[in-house]
Design a protein around this motif. Structure first.
Motif, PDB file in Angstrom:
ATOM      1  N   VAL A  29      55.255 -56.448 -14.239  1.00 51.05           N
ATOM      2  CA  VAL A  29      55.316 -55.728 -12.898  1.00 51.05           C
ATOM      3  C   VAL A  29      54.494 -56.554 -11.721  1.00 51.05           C
ATOM      4  CG1 VAL A  29      54.599 -53.785 -11.389  1.00 51.05           C
ATOM      5  CG2 VAL A  29      55.917 -53.558 -13.446  1.00 51.05           C
ATOM      6  N   PHE A  30      53.039 -57.115 -12.419  1.00 44.42           N
ATOM      7  CA  PHE A  30      52.228 -57.805 -11.701  1.00 44.42           C
ATOM      8  C   PHE A  30      52.744 -59.220 -11.272  1.00 44.42           C
ATOM      9  CE2 PHE A  30      49.079 -61.111 -11.831  1.00 44.42           C
ATOM     10  CZ  PHE A  30      48.282 -60.781 -10.450  1.00 44.42           C
ATOM     11  N   LEU A  31      53.319 -59.902 -12.430  1.00 48.36           N
ATOM     12  CA  LEU A  31      53.790 -61.197 -12.305  1.00 48.36           C
ATOM     13  C   LEU A  31      54.978 -61.214 -11.304  1.00 48.36           C
ATOM     14  CD1 LEU A  31      53.431 -62.372 -16.027  1.00 48.36           C
ATOM     15  CD2 LEU A  31      51.943 -63.259 -13.653  1.00 48.36           C
ATOM     16  N   THR A  32      55.573 -60.192 -11.154  1.00 46.07           N
ATOM     17  CA  THR A  32      56.810 -60.453 -10.262  1.00 46.07           C
ATOM     18  C   THR A  32      56.356 -59.837  -8.867  1.00 46.07           C
ATOM     19  OG1 THR A  32      57.790 -58.229 -11.117  1.00 46.07           O
ATOM     20  CG2 THR A  32      58.507 -60.036 -12.145  1.00 46.07           C
ATOM     21  N   SER A  33      55.223 -59.262  -8.625  1.00 49.09           N
ATOM     22  CA  SER A  33      54.774 -58.702  -7.540  1.00 49.09           C
ATOM     23  C   SER A  33      54.293 -59.815  -6.417  1.00 49.09           C
ATOM     24  CB  SER A  33      53.615 -57.646  -7.686  1.00 49.09           C
ATOM     25  OG  SER A  33      52.597 -58.196  -7.946  1.00 49.09           O
ATOM     26  N   ASP A  34      54.137 -59.496  -5.210  1.00 47.55           N
ATOM     27  CA  ASP A  34      53.620 -60.445  -4.307  1.00 47.55           C
ATOM     28  C   ASP A  34      52.313 -60.881  -4.704  1.00 47.55           C
ATOM     29  OD1 ASP A  34      55.847 -60.425  -2.802  1.00 47.55           O
ATOM     30  OD2 ASP A  34      55.357 -58.968  -1.327  1.00 47.55           O
ATOM     31  N   ALA A  35      51.363 -59.891  -5.391  1.00 49.36           N
ATOM     32  CA  ALA A  35      50.145 -60.264  -5.802  1.00 49.36           C
ATOM     33  C   ALA A  35      49.798 -61.536  -6.658  1.00 49.36           C
ATOM     34  CB  ALA A  35      49.446 -58.905  -6.311  1.00 49.36           C
ATOM     35  N   ALA A  36      51.048 -61.834  -7.178  1.00 47.54           N
ATOM     36  CA  ALA A  36      50.926 -63.124  -8.183  1.00 47.54           C
ATOM     37  C   ALA A  36      51.899 -64.238  -7.462  1.00 47.54           C
ATOM     38  CB  ALA A  36      51.459 -62.815  -9.509  1.00 47.54           C
ATOM     39  N   GLY A  37      51.823 -64.129  -6.124  1.00 50.67           N
ATOM     40  CA  GLY A  37      52.516 -65.256  -5.477  1.00 50.67           C
ATOM     41  C   GLY A  37      52.094 -66.729  -5.726  1.00 50.67           C
TER      42      GLY A  37
END
Length: 54
Positions: A29-37
């Motif tokens: 979920v983190f890697l597919t979020s904007d936070a991991a851009g």
């Protein structure tokens, strides 16, 4: 897998436990979020430190 085999494997993991599927899902979920851009081309090993015990 026999309990004795699981105990032997668990003893080699620094965290001394197997990871839960929820923990892997949270990383996804983190890697597919904007936070991991800004994260690109990374290998993430979710093994509780097992690879460090070699």
């Amino acid at each position: 897998m026999p309990e004795s085999s699981r105990d032997a494997m668990r003893s080699k993991i620094p965290f001394e436990r197997s990871g839960a599927s929820q923990e892997t899902a949270e990383a996804v979920v983190f890697l597919t979020s904007d936070a991991a851009g800004c994260i690109t081309s990374q290998d993430i090993t979710a093994d509780g430190g097992y690879g460090l015990s070699v």
